[in-house]
Write a protein that holds these residues in place. Structure first.
Motif, PDB file in Angstrom:
ATOM      1  N   VAL A  69       1.686   3.693   4.297  1.00  0.00           N
ATOM      2  CA  VAL A  69       1.410   4.078   2.923  1.00  0.00           C
ATOM      3  C   VAL A  69       1.488   2.811   2.079  1.00  0.00           C
ATOM      4  O   VAL A  69       2.453   2.047   2.179  1.00  0.00           O
ATOM      5  CB  VAL A  69       2.430   5.120   2.426  1.00  0.00           C
ATOM      6  CG1 VAL A  69       2.137   5.480   0.976  1.00  0.00           C
ATOM      7  CG2 VAL A  69       2.381   6.358   3.308  1.00  0.00           C
ATOM      8  N   PHE A  70       0.477   2.608   1.257  1.00  0.00           N
ATOM      9  CA  PHE A  70       0.387   1.389   0.465  1.00  0.00           C
ATOM     10  C   PHE A  70       0.730   1.648  -0.990  1.00  0.00           C
ATOM     11  O   PHE A  70       0.443   2.713  -1.543  1.00  0.00           O
ATOM     12  CB  PHE A  70      -1.042   0.827   0.536  1.00  0.00           C
ATOM     13  CG  PHE A  70      -1.370   0.208   1.863  1.00  0.00           C
ATOM     14  CD1 PHE A  70      -1.762   0.995   2.930  1.00  0.00           C
ATOM     15  CD2 PHE A  70      -1.284  -1.160   2.035  1.00  0.00           C
ATOM     16  CE1 PHE A  70      -2.058   0.422   4.167  1.00  0.00           C
ATOM     17  CE2 PHE A  70      -1.579  -1.745   3.256  1.00  0.00           C
ATOM     18  CZ  PHE A  70      -1.964  -0.951   4.324  1.00  0.00           C
ATOM     19  N   TYR A 124       0.853  -7.181   2.220  1.00  0.00           N
ATOM     20  CA  TYR A 124      -0.540  -7.545   2.412  1.00  0.00           C
ATOM     21  C   TYR A 124      -1.021  -8.264   1.164  1.00  0.00           C
ATOM     22  O   TYR A 124      -0.537  -8.037   0.065  1.00  0.00           O
ATOM     23  CB  TYR A 124      -1.419  -6.298   2.611  1.00  0.00           C
ATOM     24  CG  TYR A 124      -1.418  -5.739   4.015  1.00  0.00           C
ATOM     25  CD1 TYR A 124      -0.345  -4.991   4.484  1.00  0.00           C
ATOM     26  CD2 TYR A 124      -2.496  -5.965   4.867  1.00  0.00           C
ATOM     27  CE1 TYR A 124      -0.343  -4.478   5.767  1.00  0.00           C
ATOM     28  CE2 TYR A 124      -2.497  -5.457   6.149  1.00  0.00           C
ATOM     29  CZ  TYR A 124      -1.429  -4.716   6.593  1.00  0.00           C
ATOM     30  OH  TYR A 124      -1.426  -4.216   7.871  1.00  0.00           O
ATOM     31  N   LYS A 130       0.111   0.384  -5.007  1.00  0.00           N
ATOM     32  CA  LYS A 130      -1.119   0.071  -5.725  1.00  0.00           C
ATOM     33  C   LYS A 130      -1.324  -1.424  -5.899  1.00  0.00           C
ATOM     34  O   LYS A 130      -2.387  -1.852  -6.343  1.00  0.00           O
ATOM     35  CB  LYS A 130      -1.115   0.732  -7.105  1.00  0.00           C
ATOM     36  CG  LYS A 130      -1.366   2.213  -7.075  1.00  0.00           C
ATOM     37  CD  LYS A 130      -1.643   2.736  -8.477  1.00  0.00           C
ATOM     38  CE  LYS A 130      -1.941   4.216  -8.429  1.00  0.00           C
ATOM     39  NZ  LYS A 130      -2.262   4.752  -9.776  1.00  0.00           N
ATOM     40  N   GLN A 172      -4.567  -8.972  -1.030  1.00  0.00           N
ATOM     41  CA  GLN A 172      -5.957  -8.550  -1.188  1.00  0.00           C
ATOM     42  C   GLN A 172      -6.608  -9.378  -2.284  1.00  0.00           C
ATOM     43  O   GLN A 172      -6.175  -9.336  -3.444  1.00  0.00           O
ATOM     44  CB  GLN A 172      -6.058  -7.050  -1.520  1.00  0.00           C
ATOM     45  CG  GLN A 172      -7.496  -6.551  -1.528  1.00  0.00           C
ATOM     46  CD  GLN A 172      -7.612  -5.048  -1.667  1.00  0.00           C
ATOM     47  OE1 GLN A 172      -6.719  -4.378  -2.170  1.00  0.00           O
ATOM     48  NE2 GLN A 172      -8.721  -4.492  -1.195  1.00  0.00           N
ATOM     49  N   LEU A 185      -3.002  -8.977   6.244  1.00  0.00           N
ATOM     50  CA  LEU A 185      -1.564  -9.013   6.469  1.00  0.00           C
ATOM     51  C   LEU A 185      -0.999 -10.369   6.073  1.00  0.00           C
ATOM     52  O   LEU A 185      -1.459 -11.411   6.547  1.00  0.00           O
ATOM     53  CB  LEU A 185      -1.257  -8.722   7.938  1.00  0.00           C
ATOM     54  CG  LEU A 185       0.227  -8.674   8.283  1.00  0.00           C
ATOM     55  CD1 LEU A 185       0.919  -7.516   7.579  1.00  0.00           C
ATOM     56  CD2 LEU A 185       0.419  -8.565   9.795  1.00  0.00           C
ATOM     57  N   GLU A 214     -11.016  -7.198   1.772  1.00  0.00           N
ATOM     58  CA  GLU A 214     -10.103  -6.284   2.427  1.00  0.00           C
ATOM     59  C   GLU A 214      -8.664  -6.783   2.350  1.00  0.00           C
ATOM     60  O   GLU A 214      -8.424  -7.998   2.221  1.00  0.00           O
ATOM     61  CB  GLU A 214     -10.513  -6.082   3.899  1.00  0.00           C
ATOM     62  CG  GLU A 214     -10.225  -7.261   4.834  1.00  0.00           C
ATOM     63  CD  GLU A 214     -11.341  -8.267   4.857  1.00  0.00           C
ATOM     64  OE1 GLU A 214     -12.137  -8.347   3.896  1.00  0.00           O
ATOM     65  OE2 GLU A 214     -11.404  -9.014   5.856  1.00  0.00           O
ATOM     66  N   PRO A 215      -7.687  -5.882   2.470  1.00  0.00           N
ATOM     67  CA  PRO A 215      -6.293  -6.330   2.561  1.00  0.00           C
ATOM     68  C   PRO A 215      -6.087  -7.127   3.852  1.00  0.00           C
ATOM     69  O   PRO A 215      -6.604  -6.762   4.906  1.00  0.00           O
ATOM     70  CB  PRO A 215      -5.501  -5.019   2.607  1.00  0.00           C
ATOM     71  CG  PRO A 215      -6.435  -3.972   2.103  1.00  0.00           C
ATOM     72  CD  PRO A 215      -7.799  -4.411   2.487  1.00  0.00           C
ATOM     73  N   LEU A 268      -0.034  -6.176  -1.920  1.00  0.00           N
ATOM     74  CA  LEU A 268       0.239  -4.775  -1.633  1.00  0.00           C
ATOM     75  C   LEU A 268       1.432  -4.670  -0.702  1.00  0.00           C
ATOM     76  O   LEU A 268       1.473  -5.368   0.321  1.00  0.00           O
ATOM     77  CB  LEU A 268      -0.964  -4.129  -0.923  1.00  0.00           C
ATOM     78  CG  LEU A 268      -2.331  -4.230  -1.585  1.00  0.00           C
ATOM     79  CD1 LEU A 268      -3.416  -3.726  -0.634  1.00  0.00           C
ATOM     80  CD2 LEU A 268      -2.355  -3.405  -2.850  1.00  0.00           C
ATOM     81  N   PHE A 280       5.510  -3.982   5.368  1.00  0.00           N
ATOM     82  CA  PHE A 280       4.638  -5.158   5.356  1.00  0.00           C
ATOM     83  C   PHE A 280       4.292  -5.544   3.930  1.00  0.00           C
ATOM     84  O   PHE A 280       4.302  -4.708   3.017  1.00  0.00           O
ATOM     85  CB  PHE A 280       3.315  -4.862   6.094  1.00  0.00           C
ATOM     86  CG  PHE A 280       3.488  -4.384   7.496  1.00  0.00           C
ATOM     87  CD1 PHE A 280       3.521  -3.036   7.783  1.00  0.00           C
ATOM     88  CD2 PHE A 280       3.601  -5.287   8.541  1.00  0.00           C
ATOM     89  CE1 PHE A 280       3.684  -2.580   9.085  1.00  0.00           C
ATOM     90  CE2 PHE A 280       3.753  -4.851   9.841  1.00  0.00           C
ATOM     91  CZ  PHE A 280       3.793  -3.497  10.108  1.00  0.00           C
TER      92      PHE A 280
END
Lengths: 107, 115
Positions: free
Chosen positions: A96-97, A36, A99, A38, A46, A43-44, A87, A34
Motif C-alpha cells: 500500500v502506497f 520509492y 500519496k 517517482q 525503488l 514510474e515509481p 512514496l 519501502f
C-alpha cells in the motif's frame, strides 16, 4: 483512516540541506516497508527497503519504528537531482502506497 | 533490456469504447500487479496474480477484467470506458521469495485518457 499517510509537501530546500520525511501506516501486521522515488510522468522506482535496524545507502537513511508505526527517510547533502516525489509503501501483499511527498531542491 | 514493459504508453479513446493494456516482465517474477494512479497521484492496487492465479481483486468495477496467460504476462481489458477511468495504469511485478527486500518493479505506465 488512510492506510499509509504522508505529508504531501512540497518541501522546498536549498542544495546541501538535510531533509527528513515521515510516513505513518495503520496496518500493524505489515511486514515490508519501502521508499520509492517517482519523477514527473515516470514510474515509481525503488529507492530503498526499510528495516527495523535501519538502512543507509550513501546520503539516504531509512528507519522503521514499529511501536509508533512510522517510517522515515533522511536525505543529507541534497542535490538538485533529488527533486522528485517520494512514496512510502508498507504491507505484505499488496504493498500500500502513500500519496507521496514532493521535494524540490533549489540551487 | 526492459524489465517490466507495458503497451501502449499512451491511450486516448472515447467513452464507451473497449480497450486493452498489455504487460510483460522478463525478471522471472511469480507475482504481477495492476495499480491505478489517478490525477491526485494516489497509487492504488487493482489486481494481483501469482503464477497466473488471481489473488487480489480490490473493489474495482467489473468493467475491468485482468487476464494472465502465463506468469510473465498480465493484461488488463476495460469495457465501456468512462471519463473517470482516465488515469495512469502501472503494471508491477515481484517475486514472493524476495519481496521483503526488493519490493516491486514497475513498468513505465500507460496514460489512459477517456474523452
Amino acid at each position: 483512516r488512510k492506510e499509509v499517510e504522508q505529508d504531501p509537501g512540497p518541501f522546498n530546500v536549498p542544495e546541501g540541506a538535510t531533509v527528513a520525511f515521515n510516513c505513518t501506516y495503520s496496518n500493524s501486521a505489515s511486514q515490508s516497508f519501502f521508499w520509492y522515488r517517482q519523477d514527473c510522468r515516470k514510474e515509481p522506482k525503488l529507492l530503498m527497503s526499510v528495516y527495523s535496524s535501519g538502512n543507509e545507502d550513501g546520503r539516504f537513511t531509512a528507519q522503521l519504528n514499529r511501536a509508533s508505526q512510522y517510517i522515515s527517510l533522511l536525505i543529507r547533502d541534497s542535490k538538485l537531482s533529488d527533486s522528485a516525489t517520494y512514496l512510502c509503501a508498507s504491507g505484505n501483499t499488496p504493498l500500500v502506497f502513500g500519496k507521496g511527498t514532493r521535494l524540490s531542491v533549489i540551487a | 533490456d526492459t524489465a517490466v514493459s507495458q503497451t501502449p504508453k499512451y491511450l486516448v479513446t472515447q467513452m464507451g469504447n473497449d480497450k486493452s493494456i498489455k504487460c510483460e516482465q522478463n525478471l522471472g517474477h511469480d507475482t504481477m500487479y495492476w495499480y491505478k494512479q489517478d490525477s491526485k497521484k494516489f497509487l492504488k492496487i487493482m489486481f494481483s496474480y501469482n503464477n497466473k492465479e488471481l489473488i487480489i481483486n480490490e473493489t474495482v468495477p467489473n468493467r475491468f477484467s485482468p487476464k494472465s496467460p502465463d506468469k510473465a504476462h498480465l493484461n488488463l481489458h476495460i469495457n465501456s470506458l468512462e471519463l473517470g477511468d482516465s488515469a495512469v495504469y502501472f503494471c508491477a511485478s515481484s517475486h514472493a521469495r524476495d519481496r521483503a527486500n526488493y519490493g516491486y518493479t514497475f513498468g513505465s505506465g500507460t496514460r489512459l485518457t477517456v474523452v
